[in-house]
Design a protein around this motif. Structure first.
Motif, PDB file in Angstrom:
ATOM      1  N   ILE A   1       0.935  -1.198  -0.191  1.00 28.27           N
ATOM      2  CA  ILE A   1      -0.031   0.088  -0.114  1.00 28.27           C
ATOM      3  C   ILE A   1       0.891   1.452   0.225  1.00 28.27           C
ATOM      4  O   ILE A   1       0.606   2.255  -0.666  1.00 28.27           O
ATOM      5  CB  ILE A   1      -0.948   0.070   1.233  1.00 28.27           C
ATOM      6  CG1 ILE A   1      -2.272  -0.806   1.061  1.00 28.27           C
ATOM      7  CG2 ILE A   1      -1.583   1.357   1.506  1.00 28.27           C
ATOM      8  CD1 ILE A   1      -3.226  -0.829   2.198  1.00 28.27           C
TER       9      ILE A   1
ATOM     10  N   PRO B   1      -0.940   6.992  -3.797  1.00 28.92           N
ATOM     11  CA  PRO B   1      -1.023   7.801  -5.070  1.00 28.92           C
ATOM     12  C   PRO B   1      -0.215   9.064  -4.567  1.00 28.92           C
ATOM     13  O   PRO B   1      -0.115   9.635  -5.779  1.00 28.92           O
ATOM     14  CB  PRO B   1      -2.585   7.991  -4.873  1.00 28.92           C
ATOM     15  CG  PRO B   1      -2.894   7.733  -3.260  1.00 28.92           C
ATOM     16  CD  PRO B   1      -1.981   6.852  -2.832  1.00 28.92           C
TER      17      PRO B   1
ATOM     18  N   SER C   1      -2.691   6.837  -9.145  1.00 30.11           N
ATOM     19  CA  SER C   1      -3.161   6.180  -7.893  1.00 30.11           C
ATOM     20  C   SER C   1      -3.587   4.627  -8.379  1.00 30.11           C
ATOM     21  O   SER C   1      -4.618   4.136  -8.818  1.00 30.11           O
ATOM     22  CB  SER C   1      -4.532   6.778  -7.740  1.00 30.11           C
ATOM     23  OG  SER C   1      -5.174   6.239  -6.402  1.00 30.11           O
TER      24      SER C   1
ATOM     25  N   LEU D   1      -4.158   2.028  -6.706  1.00 32.06           N
ATOM     26  CA  LEU D   1      -5.132   1.116  -6.184  1.00 32.06           C
ATOM     27  C   LEU D   1      -6.310   2.219  -6.361  1.00 32.06           C
ATOM     28  O   LEU D   1      -7.374   1.362  -5.884  1.00 32.06           O
ATOM     29  CB  LEU D   1      -4.684   1.082  -4.545  1.00 32.06           C
ATOM     30  CG  LEU D   1      -3.609   0.028  -4.438  1.00 32.06           C
ATOM     31  CD1 LEU D   1      -3.180   0.073  -3.006  1.00 32.06           C
ATOM     32  CD2 LEU D   1      -3.626  -1.210  -5.037  1.00 32.06           C
ATOM     33  N   GLY D   2      -6.530   3.121  -6.711  1.00 35.79           N
ATOM     34  CA  GLY D   2      -7.783   3.955  -6.848  1.00 35.79           C
ATOM     35  C   GLY D   2      -8.357   3.799  -8.348  1.00 35.79           C
ATOM     36  O   GLY D   2      -9.440   4.189  -8.275  1.00 35.79           O
ATOM     37  N   ASP D   3      -7.630   3.306  -9.160  1.00 31.82           N
ATOM     38  CA  ASP D   3      -7.966   3.205 -10.509  1.00 31.82           C
ATOM     39  C   ASP D   3      -8.484   1.707 -10.623  1.00 31.82           C
ATOM     40  O   ASP D   3      -7.739   0.871 -10.666  1.00 31.82           O
ATOM     41  CB  ASP D   3      -6.644   3.760 -11.461  1.00 31.82           C
ATOM     42  CG  ASP D   3      -7.247   3.663 -12.871  1.00 31.82           C
ATOM     43  OD1 ASP D   3      -7.993   2.702 -13.227  1.00 31.82           O
ATOM     44  OD2 ASP D   3      -6.630   4.195 -13.857  1.00 31.82           O
ATOM     45  N   PRO D   4      -9.767   1.503 -10.970  1.00 35.10           N
ATOM     46  CA  PRO D   4     -10.162   0.292 -11.290  1.00 35.10           C
ATOM     47  C   PRO D   4      -9.350  -0.514 -12.232  1.00 35.10           C
ATOM     48  O   PRO D   4      -9.304  -1.842 -11.695  1.00 35.10           O
ATOM     49  CB  PRO D   4     -11.742   0.445 -11.863  1.00 35.10           C
ATOM     50  CG  PRO D   4     -11.966   2.001 -11.446  1.00 35.10           C
ATOM     51  CD  PRO D   4     -10.622   2.575 -11.538  1.00 35.10           C
TER      52      PRO D   4
ATOM     53  N   MET E   1      -5.697  -4.458   0.862  1.00 39.98           N
ATOM     54  CA  MET E   1      -5.069  -3.293   0.089  1.00 39.98           C
ATOM     55  C   MET E   1      -6.220  -2.701  -0.595  1.00 39.98           C
ATOM     56  O   MET E   1      -6.158  -1.177  -0.641  1.00 39.98           O
ATOM     57  CB  MET E   1      -4.330  -4.150  -1.028  1.00 39.98           C
ATOM     58  CG  MET E   1      -3.070  -4.502  -0.531  1.00 39.98           C
ATOM     59  SD  MET E   1      -1.753  -5.108  -1.764  1.00 39.98           S
ATOM     60  CE  MET E   1      -1.505  -3.648  -2.523  1.00 39.98           C
ATOM     61  N   THR E   2      -7.371  -3.135  -0.672  1.00 43.06           N
ATOM     62  CA  THR E   2      -8.323  -2.260  -1.827  1.00 43.06           C
ATOM     63  C   THR E   2      -9.778  -2.539  -1.072  1.00 43.06           C
ATOM     64  O   THR E   2     -10.755  -1.883  -1.453  1.00 43.06           O
ATOM     65  CB  THR E   2      -8.387  -2.943  -3.364  1.00 43.06           C
ATOM     66  OG1 THR E   2      -8.746  -4.356  -3.194  1.00 43.06           O
ATOM     67  CG2 THR E   2      -7.272  -2.715  -3.717  1.00 43.06           C
TER      68      THR E   2
ATOM     69  N   PRO F   1     -11.635  -0.180  -5.941  1.00 48.33           N
ATOM     70  CA  PRO F   1     -12.763   0.770  -6.096  1.00 48.33           C
ATOM     71  C   PRO F   1     -13.858   0.262  -6.869  1.00 48.33           C
ATOM     72  O   PRO F   1     -13.670  -0.389  -7.942  1.00 48.33           O
ATOM     73  CB  PRO F   1     -11.957   2.035  -6.816  1.00 48.33           C
ATOM     74  CG  PRO F   1     -10.684   1.493  -7.658  1.00 48.33           C
ATOM     75  CD  PRO F   1     -10.449   0.191  -6.778  1.00 48.33           C
ATOM     76  N   VAL F   2     -15.148   0.501  -6.553  1.00 50.84           N
ATOM     77  CA  VAL F   2     -16.332   0.363  -7.285  1.00 50.84           C
ATOM     78  C   VAL F   2     -16.252  -1.212  -7.543  1.00 50.84           C
ATOM     79  O   VAL F   2     -16.537  -1.556  -8.380  1.00 50.84           O
ATOM     80  CB  VAL F   2     -16.671   1.215  -8.640  1.00 50.84           C
ATOM     81  CG1 VAL F   2     -17.962   0.964  -8.929  1.00 50.84           C
ATOM     82  CG2 VAL F   2     -15.911   2.515  -8.450  1.00 50.84           C
ATOM     83  N   ARG F   3     -15.969  -1.928  -6.645  1.00 55.01           N
ATOM     84  CA  ARG F   3     -15.957  -3.344  -6.696  1.00 55.01           C
ATOM     85  C   ARG F   3     -14.937  -4.028  -7.611  1.00 55.01           C
ATOM     86  O   ARG F   3     -15.067  -5.255  -8.211  1.00 55.01           O
ATOM     87  CB  ARG F   3     -17.331  -3.903  -6.753  1.00 55.01           C
ATOM     88  CG  ARG F   3     -18.384  -3.655  -5.766  1.00 55.01           C
ATOM     89  CD  ARG F   3     -19.446  -4.635  -5.816  1.00 55.01           C
ATOM     90  NE  ARG F   3     -20.380  -4.503  -4.458  1.00 55.01           N
ATOM     91  CZ  ARG F   3     -21.504  -3.770  -4.572  1.00 55.01           C
ATOM     92  NH1 ARG F   3     -22.180  -3.530  -5.688  1.00 55.01           N
ATOM     93  NH2 ARG F   3     -22.317  -3.463  -3.570  1.00 55.01           N
TER      94      ARG F   3
END
Lengths: 322, 429
Positions: A154, A159, A179, A181-184, A266-267, A271-273
């Motif tokens: 992480i 990001p 990012s 881990l923030g980008d699906p 981690m996630t 994001p958004v499943r």
């Protein structure tokens, strides 16, 4: 293998005099003779294992299947719904999406970790002694708990400017910031990479052991016949390392199918499943939503997937055994 | 006649005084008589737990015949409801449960676990300690079950004072000022003025206060009960305001928001962002973990006024105690409920920076930030955090859909997102 190259039979092993028996020849135990006479003692000896196995594996398994037939939400009374949870599960777009994510995650991590582990094993086998610390370091990653490696990654994938990966790329591409881990899209591949990183040690060791098991005489004969290193690798080392590769694939597939810790840390499935696998879905439905019946149905589906992977492998591994 | 009357009056007065004295003594005796083991299902950690232990210690000091046993469910670090359910389904008998989710209170009650406290409310005179609004907040269909002992303002925006001073920004009071401050803050070198940690749940905070400020507490309550659909124009109006804020350049890129779990470092360490809409637990975190001085290094301002007729509304969270119907020591449980809203417990909470709704609470014990929040809540029409009122299935979908909105805050996406939440809501109640 015997010196003649023929596989020894079970009877042959039974006839070998054990040093523990002082060289005395023990009578051969034939199926259906002495085995039957000893049955009560044998059952008594394996009874503790059977009891433990029943308590820790069989009972939870049966109870999970039973729960999957009930609609249980929170503290409300359970309602029998038969296969209703399974019907709802396959009608649930979220669950179908988790199946796809699980497939990508499982194949991705298995492919990367096994192919990388095998390649490293091949390279290491040329200089086994000198690569010992290197192999040790790779294997250490296999021993690190997924939660710990998750927290470590992480921070690497942060990001902001403090993220190690962004800093490294930023030193080449000024102003770079992503990012991971923030980008699906990159979140799932980041997880696959991290899971592969921690899983590469085992295929490395298994494949290395398989290569080391190749009789020296075979390699020496090849050298004497003028075979070049690439030919030796292609015609001897690669085919003979395959048993190790098969075991590594089997273990990695099972591990990836059941993956949970690293995703949780981690996630959290986001994001958004985008990173929600069946294992995480099962946890979310059972533990967060407390829909125990629905979660149990997902567990049974996962169990079936694990069996589909395991049974052929087990059959293949035990095909020669009596 | 008058003499007789006078005698009667004196007799009545004397007998009244005697009765009152007896009742008082009886009450005192009753309070001292509680004894035995009191089992509390508690799941708190950190500063909350430290405070709670001091509260329990004070209770046992005042009631020496009582011993308190805590029952801590497993997995209490995240959402402890699963642990609580497991404990209760496993047959564990407890007297008191600490609860912070109104929807969970209903679930506990539907399962027959809770005991109403209507009679206790009258006999202990809790109306003198808690106002009607707090009583209503802990009620199910008008019957009180929960006794609220602490609460927090969830419509307060936290900021670092030096950052706003550096940018020449005064805490904005109107929506227009708030949006206008983004440019000033960016010009002062801050990357994104508003930090929204959207990894799990905190992105809902903005929507919820915007809903209150655009449509009022009644609409929010109706939405929580699904008496109006999520596609209602009033709900859409809150989303449009959210979009307005995103369009004004409030925030980091969506991927950064969706990867951010801990927002404090961005504002209070890395100096990247400035505004944070977060609960009052931030106060303890900033003092303890960041070593900042309350009211000096950091402060809060109430959510800026939107001028749509609902600026007197505030989102709150609470913690309450509920008593069980099968507890072994109901007398001690009732005594503990009475104690928790009394001056001794309230002032212990105040010492730790927690606000008590009790009239016995001395608000001067609080620091300047907490005092600001307490004053704001006292003047406002309050509504419980929406996410804690929704059924579990729905709250999950609601947060996921808000994440989708953050990825693409367009008019079309607002409709898509609200339709998706509504579809889930149709099956969740």
């Amino acid at each position: 293998m015997t010196s003649s190259g023929a596989k020894p039979t079970a009877d042959a092993f039974a006839d070998i005099s054990s040093p523990l028996t002082g060289g005395r020849r023990e009578p051969v135990v034939r199926r259906g003779q002495k085995g039957l006479r000893d049955a009560p003692a044998a059952w008594l000896l394996i009874a503790p294992v059977i009891v433990l196995f029943g308590i820790s594996v069989i009972y939870p398994l049966i109870d999970t299947i039973r729960l999957s037939l009930f609609d249980i939400k929170g503290l409300a009374p359970a309602k029998f719904v038969g296969l209703g949870n399974y019907a709802a599960l396959f009608a649930d777009a979220t669950f179908r999406n988790t199946l796809l994510t699980t497939l990508i995650f499982t194949l991705g991590t298995t492919l990367i970790s096994v192919s990388l582990g095998w390649t490293l094993a091949m390279l290491c086998s040329f200089a086994p002694r000198h690569t010992l610390p290197f192999r040790g370091m790779f294997f250490v990653t296999f021993g690190i708990s997924e939660a710990v490696s998750g927290y470590m990654w992480i921070n690497i994938l942060r990001p902001d400017k403090a993220g190690l990966l962004n800093s490294l790329i930023g030193s080449v591409v000024p102003g770079f910031q992503h990012s991971w881990l923030g980008d699906p899209v990159t979140a799932l591949w980041s997880l696959i990479f991290v899971a592969s990183w921690s899983g590469v040690g085992l295929p490395l060791m298994l494949c290395f052991a398989a290569v080391q098991g190749i009789p020296k005489t075979v390699l020496e004969a090849a050298y004497m016949d003028g075979a070049k290193p690439m030919s030796i690798m292609r015609h001897i080392m690669v085919p003979l390392s395959m048993p190790g590769v098969r075991v590594a694939i089997f273990i990695n597939l099972l591990g990836a199918l059941r993956a949970f810790d690293i995703i949780y840390v981690m996630t959290g499935g986001g994001p958004v499943r985008a990173t929600e696998t069946v294992g995480y879905f099962m946890y979310r439905e059972s533990m967060t939503q407390f829909k125990l019946g629905y979660g149990a149905a997902a567990t049974v589906v996962l169990l079936v997937a694990v069996l589909v992977v395991s049974i052929p492998a087990i059959i293949q591994r035990t095909a020669g055994a009596k | 006649m008058s003499k007789f009357k006078g005698v009667c009056g004196r007799r009545a007065l004397l007998s009244g005084l005697a009765t009152a004295a007896l009742l008082t003594m009886g009450g005192a005796a009753l309070a001292q008589e509680v004894s035995g083991e009191l089992v509390i299902l508690q799941w708190q950690g950190g500063t909350d737990l430290e405070m709670w232990h001091e509260v329990e210690a004070k209770f046992t000091e005042l009631n020496p015949g009582v011993t308190v046993r805590e029952f801590q469910p497993a997995g209490g670090q995240g959402d402890p409801r699963a642990g609580i359910r497991t404990v209760l389904l496993g047959g564990e008998v407890v007297d008191i449960i600490i609860n912070t989710w109104p929807a969970f209170r209903v679930e506990l009650n539907n399962a027959g676990i809770l005991r109403p406290v209507e009679e206790q409310w009258a006999s202990f005179g809790w109306d003198d300690k808690l106002s009607q609004s707090w009583k209503d907040l802990g009620a199910i269909d008008g019957v009180p079950y929960g006794v609220t002992y602490t609460y927090g303002d969830r419509s307060a925006i936290w900021y670092k004072t030096a950052q706003l001073e550096k940018a020449g920004v005064t805490p904005p009071t109107s929506w227009g000022e708030f949006l206008a401050s983004f440019d000033a803050l960016k010009a002062a070198g801050y990357s994104y003025p508003v930090v929204i940690p959207a990894k799990y749940w905190a992105h809902g905070e903005w929507f919820e206060t915007l809903l209150l400020r655009t449509a009022g507490v009644e609409t929010a309550a109706q939405l929580a009960r699904h008496e109006i659909p999520w596609t209602d124009p009033k709900v859409r109006g809150a989303m449009v305001k959210f979009k307005e804020m995103l369009d004004a350049g409030c925030c980091a890129n969506p991927a950064t928001m969706l990867a951010t779990e801990d927002p404090y470092p961005s504002v209070f360490r890395a100096e990247e962002g400035n505004y944070l809409l977060m609960g009052m637990w931030s106060n303890a975190a900033l003092k303890k973990d960041y070593g900042l001085e309350e009211g000096v290094d950091y402060s809060i301002f109430q959510f800026p006024a939107l001028g749509m007729g609902f600026d007197d509304t505030t989102s709150v969270d609470t913690k309450e105690l509920v008593v069980t119907s099968n507890g072994n020591n109901p007398a001690a449980a009732d005594a503990f409920l009475d104690f928790i809203i009394g001056p001794d417990a309230a002032n212990i909470m105040g010492k730790y920076g927690y606000a008590s709704p009790s009239t016995a609470f001395d608000t001067s014990l609080l620091g300047p930030v907490q005092q600001t929040a307490v004053a704001a809540v006292a003047e406002a029409k309050v509504q419980f955090v929406l996410g804690d009122l929704l059924p579990g299935d729905l709250v999950d979908e609601y947060r996921i859909q808000l994440q989708r909105f953050l990825q693409d805050p367009s008019e079309d996406m607002i409709d898509t997102v609200l339709a998706a939440i509504e579809a889930k809501a149709a099956t969740a109640y």
